[in-house]
Each structure stands twice: as structure tokens, then as C-alpha cells.
Design a protein around this motif. Structure first.
Motif, mmCIF file in Angstrom:
data_model
loop_
_atom_site.group_PDB
_atom_site.id
_atom_site.type_symbol
_atom_site.label_atom_id
_atom_site.label_comp_id
_atom_site.label_asym_id
_atom_site.label_seq_id
_atom_site.Cartn_x
_atom_site.Cartn_y
_atom_site.Cartn_z
ATOM 1 N N ILE A 1 0.813 -1.220 0.000
ATOM 2 C CA ILE A 1 0.000 0.000 0.000
ATOM 3 C C ILE A 1 0.848 1.273 0.000
ATOM 4 N N PRO A 2 1.874 1.406 0.855
ATOM 5 C CA PRO A 2 2.684 2.636 0.796
ATOM 6 C C PRO A 2 3.320 2.866 -0.573
ATOM 7 N N LEU A 3 3.801 1.804 -1.207
ATOM 8 C CA LEU A 3 4.405 1.948 -2.540
ATOM 9 C C LEU A 3 3.368 2.418 -3.564
ATOM 10 N N LEU A 4 2.197 1.820 -3.507
ATOM 11 C CA LEU A 4 1.132 2.204 -4.435
ATOM 12 C C LEU A 4 0.658 3.632 -4.182
ATOM 13 N N VAL A 5 0.532 4.004 -2.914
ATOM 14 C CA VAL A 5 0.105 5.364 -2.576
ATOM 15 C C VAL A 5 1.100 6.367 -3.155
ATOM 16 N N ARG A 6 2.387 6.133 -2.937
ATOM 17 C CA ARG A 6 3.400 7.057 -3.467
ATOM 18 C C ARG A 6 3.349 7.119 -4.993
ATOM 19 N N HIS A 7 3.190 5.961 -5.611
ATOM 20 C CA HIS A 7 3.114 5.924 -7.074
ATOM 21 C C HIS A 7 1.918 6.741 -7.577
ATOM 22 N N PHE A 8 0.747 6.503 -6.999
ATOM 23 C CA PHE A 8 -0.449 7.212 -7.448
ATOM 24 C C PHE A 8 -0.353 8.713 -7.161
ATOM 25 N N VAL A 9 0.227 9.085 -6.022
ATOM 26 C CA VAL A 9 0.387 10.503 -5.697
ATOM 27 C C VAL A 9 1.280 11.170 -6.740
ATOM 28 N N GLN A 10 2.409 10.543 -7.056
ATOM 29 C CA GLN A 10 3.319 11.113 -8.067
ATOM 30 C C GLN A 10 2.619 11.214 -9.422
ATOM 31 N N HIS A 11 1.919 10.158 -9.792
ATOM 32 C CA HIS A 11 1.246 10.121 -11.087
ATOM 33 C C HIS A 11 0.206 11.240 -11.214
ATOM 34 N N ASN A 38 -10.376 -2.885 -3.848
ATOM 35 C CA ASN A 38 -9.041 -3.243 -4.294
ATOM 36 C C ASN A 38 -8.274 -2.010 -4.791
ATOM 37 N N ILE A 39 -7.377 -2.193 -5.748
ATOM 38 C CA ILE A 39 -6.474 -1.123 -6.168
ATOM 39 C C ILE A 39 -7.234 0.037 -6.803
ATOM 40 N N ARG A 40 -8.312 -0.244 -7.498
ATOM 41 C CA ARG A 40 -9.076 0.857 -8.120
ATOM 42 C C ARG A 40 -9.629 1.810 -7.065
ATOM 43 N N GLU A 41 -10.080 1.258 -5.942
ATOM 44 C CA GLU A 41 -10.593 2.108 -4.872
ATOM 45 C C GLU A 41 -9.469 2.981 -4.319
ATOM 46 N N LEU A 42 -8.290 2.391 -4.116
ATOM 47 C CA LEU A 42 -7.139 3.146 -3.635
ATOM 48 C C LEU A 42 -6.763 4.235 -4.644
ATOM 49 N N GLN A 43 -6.719 3.876 -5.907
ATOM 50 C CA GLN A 43 -6.369 4.820 -6.960
ATOM 51 C C GLN A 43 -7.353 5.997 -6.990
ATOM 52 N N ASN A 44 -8.639 5.700 -6.922
ATOM 53 C CA ASN A 44 -9.648 6.761 -6.941
ATOM 54 C C ASN A 44 -9.551 7.667 -5.716
ATOM 55 N N LEU A 45 -9.287 7.072 -4.552
ATOM 56 C CA LEU A 45 -9.161 7.866 -3.328
ATOM 57 C C LEU A 45 -7.959 8.802 -3.417
ATOM 58 N N ILE A 46 -6.843 8.284 -3.913
ATOM 59 C CA ILE A 46 -5.638 9.114 -4.024
ATOM 60 C C ILE A 46 -5.842 10.226 -5.051
ATOM 61 N N GLU A 47 -6.498 9.921 -6.169
ATOM 62 C CA GLU A 47 -6.771 10.957 -7.162
ATOM 63 C C GLU A 47 -7.611 12.081 -6.551
ATOM 64 N N ARG A 48 -8.637 11.690 -5.803
ATOM 65 C CA ARG A 48 -9.491 12.683 -5.147
ATOM 66 C C ARG A 48 -8.690 13.499 -4.135
ATOM 67 N N ALA A 49 -7.813 12.809 -3.384
ATOM 68 C CA ALA A 49 -7.002 13.493 -2.376
ATOM 69 C C ALA A 49 -6.049 14.489 -3.028
ATOM 70 N N VAL A 50 -5.461 14.129 -4.159
ATOM 71 C CA VAL A 50 -4.563 15.051 -4.866
ATOM 72 C C VAL A 50 -5.351 16.282 -5.331
ATOM 73 N N ILE A 51 -6.552 16.062 -5.820
ATOM 74 C CA ILE A 51 -7.391 17.178 -6.274
ATOM 75 C C ILE A 51 -7.717 18.108 -5.105
ATOM 76 N N LEU A 52 -8.033 17.532 -3.939
ATOM 77 C CA LEU A 52 -8.455 18.327 -2.783
ATOM 78 C C LEU A 52 -7.294 18.945 -2.009
ATOM 79 N N SER A 53 -6.089 18.438 -2.180
ATOM 80 C CA SER A 53 -4.929 18.953 -1.446
ATOM 81 C C SER A 53 -4.523 20.303 -2.016
ATOM 82 N N THR A 54 -4.311 21.257 -1.112
ATOM 83 C CA THR A 54 -3.969 22.607 -1.571
ATOM 84 C C THR A 54 -2.491 22.927 -1.426
#
Length: 148
Positions: free
Chosen positions: A16-26, A54-70
């Protein structure tokens, strides 16, 4: 083609930490954002969550978090994870259990009146005979009023 069998995300929380970092960078790169910090409590919450999507849920959550992060810190709406975990912890109903609950609720709303335009059969969109058949099949019995 070669089939690849990968265990679900809940079975490999160390990824999960590796995937989170990957999705955040992406997503940060795609949205021209700079996010270089993920709070440790955020990462811990993400690792503890069971990820039913699964991974799609994580990916969607991270995408939303990147959008909401200021700013440069990733802001993940952790209350959403907690709400999902609570909602997902309830035992899923079978179709029969859901049908029984729906029929019972309708019967209670109509005070067990079966016929007529406001009766249970009309509200359920069924013939009266069908409702009686389903009641028998599902073990629904009209309660008797006990007079004192």
C-alpha cells in the motif's frame, strides 16, 4: 498472453505505501501539483483499511485526495474511509432477506392493508395473490392484536 494471479490488496498491506506514493506522483504530475509529504497517520490509516474495492478504490481515493490537497501535504479524507469501513462491516443481506424486509416494511406502512390503491400489493407493484404467496414463502405472518 500469460495469466497473472495477484492477491487482493487486503492480503498485501505492505504494498500500500508503494502504491500510494506511485499514485500521488502520477496524479500530481498530471495535475501540475507538487505533493511531497504524506502524513504517517494518513499512511497508517490507508494500510489498515481493508480495501474492498481493491487497487481501483485506492487509486480513486488518491486521485481525489490530490485534487483536494492545496499544499505540498497530501490531504486524504480519512473520515470517508472510516464511514466506508463502518458501512462495509454490516453483513450483506441475501436477496431473500432484503425481499422479506421490504415486504414487511410495506405491510407495516399500510397497517397490513393488502388491497386498494394504497394497499401493500399496489405499493409493491404486485398482485395480491403474489404478495400472499411471497409472505407464505418468506414466513411472514400477520400479527394478531391481543385485546385486553
Amino acid at each position: 498472453m500469460f495469466p497473472i494471479c495477484v492477491p487482493s490488496l487486503r492480503e498485501r498491506p505492505e504494498d500500500i505505501p508503494l502504491l500510494v506514493r506511485h499514485f500521488v506522483q502520477h496524479f500530481a504530475r498530471r495535475m501540475n501539483r507538487v505533493i511531497d509529504t504524506i502524513a504517517s497517520e494518513t499512511m497508517s490509516a490507508l494500510v489498515r483499511y481493508p480495501w474492498p474495492g481493491n487497487i481501483r478504490e485506492l487509486q480513486n481515493l488518491i486521485e481525489r485526495a490530490v485534487i483536494l490537497s492545496t499544499g505540498p501535504v497530501l490531504r486524504v479524507p480519512l473520515q470517508d474511509l472510516q464511514n466506508r469501513a463502518v458501512a462495509g462491516s454490516a453483513r450483506p443481506q441475501t436477496l431473500e432477506e432484503a425481499e422479506r424486509a421490504h415486504i414487511l416494511a410495506t405491510l407495516k406502512e399500510t397497517k397490513w392493508v393488502m388491497a386498494g390503491p394504497n394497499g401493500a400489493a399496489a405499493r409493491l407493484g404486485m398482485n395480491r395473490a403474489t404478495v400472499y404467496f411471497k409472505m407464505k414463502k418468506l414466513g411472514i405472518v400477520k400479527p394478531w392484536k391481543i385485546e385486553e
